[in-house]
Structure formats: C-alpha cells, structure tokens
Design a protein around this motif. Structure first.
Motif, PDB file in Angstrom:
ATOM      1  N   PRO A 138      27.907 -15.735  24.322  1.00  0.00           N
ATOM      2  CA  PRO A 138      29.251 -15.165  24.825  1.00  0.00           C
ATOM      3  C   PRO A 138      29.348 -14.443  26.023  1.00  0.00           C
ATOM      4  CG  PRO A 138      27.904 -13.877  23.352  1.00  0.00           C
ATOM      5  CD  PRO A 138      27.438 -15.110  23.134  1.00  0.00           C
TER       6      PRO A 138
ATOM      7  N   ASP B  11      33.476 -16.780  23.297  1.00  0.00           N
ATOM      8  CA  ASP B  11      33.445 -16.762  22.148  1.00  0.00           C
ATOM      9  C   ASP B  11      33.722 -18.498  21.387  1.00  0.00           C
ATOM     10  OD1 ASP B  11      33.174 -15.986  19.332  1.00  0.00           O
ATOM     11  OD2 ASP B  11      35.618 -15.944  19.053  1.00  0.00           O
TER      12      ASP B  11
ATOM     13  N   SER C  43      34.394 -16.940  16.108  1.00  0.00           N
ATOM     14  CA  SER C  43      34.382 -15.656  15.407  1.00  0.00           C
ATOM     15  C   SER C  43      35.548 -15.358  14.450  1.00  0.00           C
ATOM     16  CB  SER C  43      34.544 -14.435  16.167  1.00  0.00           C
ATOM     17  OG  SER C  43      35.619 -14.315  17.105  1.00  0.00           O
TER      18      SER C  43
END
Length: 204
Positions: A8, A13, A54
């Motif tokens: 990251p 992400d 995520s």
C-alpha cells in the motif's frame, strides 16, 4: 498457481495477483475495480489487479507477499463474477520456500562455474536446479525457492533454463533472502542438518 502481493505504501490499496509468467505482449481488460492481464498470442490469463481491495475482502495486515485464505479467495472470485469476469482464482498456499537437500551435483556441460543439482524438497520431490554458487556441494542442507516463490526483491521464480539446462527453482543465499547480517561474499546459505528438517517450510 496464485501469487498475491500487497504494497500500500507504493501502490495504494491494490492487490496484485499473478497466475502465469509475464509475456512480452499483453492485453488489459478493465471492469470496475478489477484489471485482467492476458497474453496477446495465447489469450492465457497472467493475473489480476484488484483496486480498493479492502472493500472486497477487508483490510490486509501483511505487506509484500500475501497468503490468501479460502474466505479471501472466495471474496475475490465473487468480485470477479460481479464485474463480469468468468474466471476463477484457485488458492495456492503450499510452501514456496522449503528446506532442501542436495543429493547429487554435476558439472554444467556449457559453463565453468554452473553446477547441476538434484535437490530433494517437500513431498519427496527431487528437483533439478542449476546453481552458480561457488560453495555448492553434495550433501548440503539448503534453502530452496520453488517455482512460484516471490523473492524479497520482487522477483518471481519460474521454470527456466541456464545455458540450455532446465532448472526448477533456486538454491538461495542469505542475501537473496534478505536475512539480517547476510554476508556480502557470494555463496548459498548452508543450514545445519541438526536444526533443519528436509522438506519443512523455511520461514524468514
């Protein structure tokens, strides 16, 4: 084969998944937050990039190579289906760094420094691995990066040939494994026979 990595700090992400070795000519298909990479000539799927991952499988604590569990792979497959991709990822959490034993060693027919080894790894498998380390010897206990291993420097180990001889993995040095206090001098990491059992996963 399924290799996953998550960095990251440099990529955001984004989960990078690799299924096959990169090729020179690639085609990119993007649907929603998923990018599929395919080989132009064979149409073989090389991997996927999952953006905002995520939101798909929750936050990831691991950095670098990620060992996905069944639930996470199921979540990725659900996202593929929702985006309109018909493909399916298959989990692969078999150890890729294992303790090996050099059973045989012979000279490379087209090199004055390469050696051809027969190295025993997990499941009783005997791999042919070409090694250029000056300290390689028969009877050593070593660390083997099997096909599919993601090295600390980002290199993925694939089947290959060295000077025309097939090689199925790599016998590693401490520096290649980014171990603390790794010597600068060239040479593989030789493990203690007493402390390390052949075939077991090498954790570093």
């Amino acid at each position: 084969m399924l290799i996953a990595s998550y960095n990251p700090s440099s990529l955001g992400d984004v989960l990078i998944t690799v299924i096959h070795e990169d090729t020179a000519q690639q085609r990119i298909d993007k649907k929603g937050n998923i990018v599929r990479i395919r080989d132009v000539d064979t149409d073989k799927i090389l991997g996927y990039n999952f953006f905002n991952v995520s939101k798909i499988i929750g936050s990831l604590d691991e950095k670098g190579q990620v060992k996905l569990n069944n639930s996470q792979v199921a979540g990725l497959n659900a996202a593929l289906t929702e985006a309109g991709f018909e493909d399916e990822l298959v989990i692969d959490n078999k150890p890729k760094f294992v303790v090996g034993y050099v059973e045989e060693i012979s000279e490379h027919p087209d090199s004055d420094h390469l050696h051809i080894t027969k190295t025993r790894v997990d499941n009783g498998d005997l791999l042919q691995i070409v090694c250029g380390a000056p300290n390689i010897e028969q009877g050593q206990t070593v660390v083997v990066a099997k096909v599919g291993a993601l090295m600390p420097n980002g290199q993925i180990i694939w089947p290959g040939k060295l000077r025309g001889v097939p090689s199925e993995g790599m016998i590693c040095s401490a520096r290649e494994l980014s171990l603390p206090n790794a010597p600068e001098k060239r040479g593989i990491l030789v493990l203690s026979h007493e402390k390390y059992a052949v075939g077991k996963e090498f954790v570093f």
